[in-house]
Scaffold this motif. Structure first.
Motif, mmCIF file in Angstrom:
data_model
loop_
_atom_site.group_PDB
_atom_site.id
_atom_site.type_symbol
_atom_site.label_atom_id
_atom_site.label_comp_id
_atom_site.label_asym_id
_atom_site.label_seq_id
_atom_site.Cartn_x
_atom_site.Cartn_y
_atom_site.Cartn_z
ATOM 1 N N HIS A 124 29.777 38.433 42.858
ATOM 2 C CA HIS A 124 31.009 39.225 41.985
ATOM 3 C C HIS A 124 30.595 39.461 41.024
ATOM 4 O O HIS A 124 29.629 39.198 39.901
ATOM 5 C CB HIS A 124 32.068 38.229 41.595
ATOM 6 C CG HIS A 124 32.537 37.020 42.497
ATOM 7 N ND1 HIS A 124 31.668 36.157 43.762
ATOM 8 C CD2 HIS A 124 33.961 36.854 42.258
ATOM 9 C CE1 HIS A 124 33.136 35.804 44.298
ATOM 10 N NE2 HIS A 124 34.169 36.031 43.573
ATOM 11 N N GLY A 126 30.634 42.937 38.062
ATOM 12 C CA GLY A 126 31.248 44.112 37.395
ATOM 13 C C GLY A 126 30.474 44.061 35.560
ATOM 14 O O GLY A 126 29.451 43.983 36.427
ATOM 15 N N LEU A 158 36.059 44.616 37.318
ATOM 16 C CA LEU A 158 34.925 43.224 38.235
ATOM 17 C C LEU A 158 35.620 44.630 39.603
ATOM 18 O O LEU A 158 36.619 44.940 40.034
ATOM 19 C CB LEU A 158 35.980 42.176 38.710
ATOM 20 C CG LEU A 158 35.043 40.972 39.462
ATOM 21 C CD1 LEU A 158 33.806 40.555 38.826
ATOM 22 C CD2 LEU A 158 36.116 39.835 40.126
ATOM 23 N N LEU A 174 38.969 37.053 34.096
ATOM 24 C CA LEU A 174 38.982 37.752 35.589
ATOM 25 C C LEU A 174 38.667 36.558 36.233
ATOM 26 O O LEU A 174 37.832 35.257 36.609
ATOM 27 C CB LEU A 174 37.286 38.532 35.840
ATOM 28 C CG LEU A 174 37.432 39.718 35.062
ATOM 29 C CD1 LEU A 174 35.800 40.426 34.811
ATOM 30 C CD2 LEU A 174 38.771 40.978 35.238
ATOM 31 N N GLY A 176 37.373 34.759 39.700
ATOM 32 C CA GLY A 176 36.185 34.048 39.735
ATOM 33 C C GLY A 176 35.713 34.052 40.952
ATOM 34 O O GLY A 176 37.165 33.560 41.880
ATOM 35 N N CYS A 229 26.680 39.515 37.061
ATOM 36 C CA CYS A 229 27.053 39.519 38.634
ATOM 37 C C CYS A 229 26.552 37.830 38.473
ATOM 38 O O CYS A 229 26.163 37.387 38.110
ATOM 39 C CB CYS A 229 25.713 40.113 39.610
ATOM 40 S SG CYS A 229 25.812 39.425 41.065
#
Length: 284
Positions: A124, A126, A158, A174, A176, A229
């Motif tokens: 993940h 962003g 993201l 955001l 996740g 990240c």
């Protein structure tokens, strides 16, 4: 000998995650060295390790990318894989380290190289940006563009696995990962603690900080940023993910791979042959 995992700059070679993590091969300045010298060095790597996987950002300077493809072509070698996933530079660095962790395991070169495609789904990646005016990696609406010109505005973005963009602020988050991760943070020129606070909202094991990769401003369109990240750090979990996927043999080069493409020779499975029409029998 373990497969070599190479990166194009030293800031993409993150510190070892554990004592088994293999060191990264850093191809720094490969575009600035004489062609014959770079060719000799890369050939020596192939001879030493057998196979080399180069993990390269899509924000890497064009001369670096051209030189890598030129060297691979001149060597006429299917033992060099050039892997350029659509990840921000910090995500590239994390992925390269995960492959370095797995390089110490009993994975064949083809499986290890193609594991990169699998592991991207669990990252993940962003950033918190001071402006999205030049951001072209994630869809940006007209309102967000307009707000970029308001002093003090900050945006949480993201880029992977699903694009998201929100205006950063208290109580804003955001979407996740649905599994436990660690969070890596790399600070640029933006003064913001929002990314570190994201760790609490995502329920991460912990937050670690590293220097910002040099390619990050080009990827995000601004140097006023804090990149982050979320990632899996445990080697046993990474190994289980990779080995749980069905392996096949590449029909072109013969390497064992996972997924639908060999990272070394770029071959995909041949299209299935259409069923033959049944022969019509003429009655006697």
């Amino acid at each position: 000998m373990p497969t070599a995992i190479a990166v194009t700059s030293a800031d993409l070679a993150l510190p070892a995650q554990d004592e088994r993590t293999m060191p990264a091969v850093v191809l720094a300045g490969i575009d600035r060295r004489p062609l014959d010298q770079a060719l000799t060095e890369l050939n020596a790597l192939v001879e030493q390790y057998g196979y080399v996987v180069v993990v390269c950002s899509q924000a890497a300077p064009e001369p670096v990318v051209r030189r890598l493809y030129t060297l691979r072509s001149l060597l006429e070698s299917d033992r060099i894989a050039l892997f350029r996933p659509a990840l921000p530079p910090l995500g590239i660095a994390v992925l390269a380290r995960q492959l370095r962790q797995l390089a110490s395991c009993d994975l064949s070169p083809g499986v290890l190289a193609s594991a990169g495609r699998l592991l991207t789904h669990y990252l993940h990646a962003g950033a918190v940006l001071g402006s999205v005016a030049r951001l072209d990696r994630v869809p940006v609406g007209l309102k967000a563009h307009a707000r970029s010109w308001v002093p003090g505005s900050q945006f949480a973005v993201l880029a992977h696995p699903e694009p998201q963009l929100v205006r950063a602020g208290p109580g804003v988050t955001l979407k996740g990962p649905e599994f436990s991760t660690w969070l890596l943070v790399a600070k640029g020129q933006l003064q913001s603690d929002w990314a570190g606070g994201l760790g609490g909202q995502w329920g991460v094991h912990g937050v670690r900080e590293v220097p910002l990769p040099a390619e990050s401003p080009a990827w995000w369109g601004t140097g006023r940023m804090v990149e982050f990240c979320g990632y899996l750090a445990d080697l046993s979990v990474l190994y289980q993910l990779v080995t749980s996927v069905r392996q096949t043999s590449c029909h072109w080069c013969g390497l064992d791979v996972i997924g639908d493409r060999c990272v070394f020779c770029s071959a995909t499975p041949p299209a299935p042959e259409p069923p033959r029409a049944l022969e019509q029998r003429t009655p006697a």
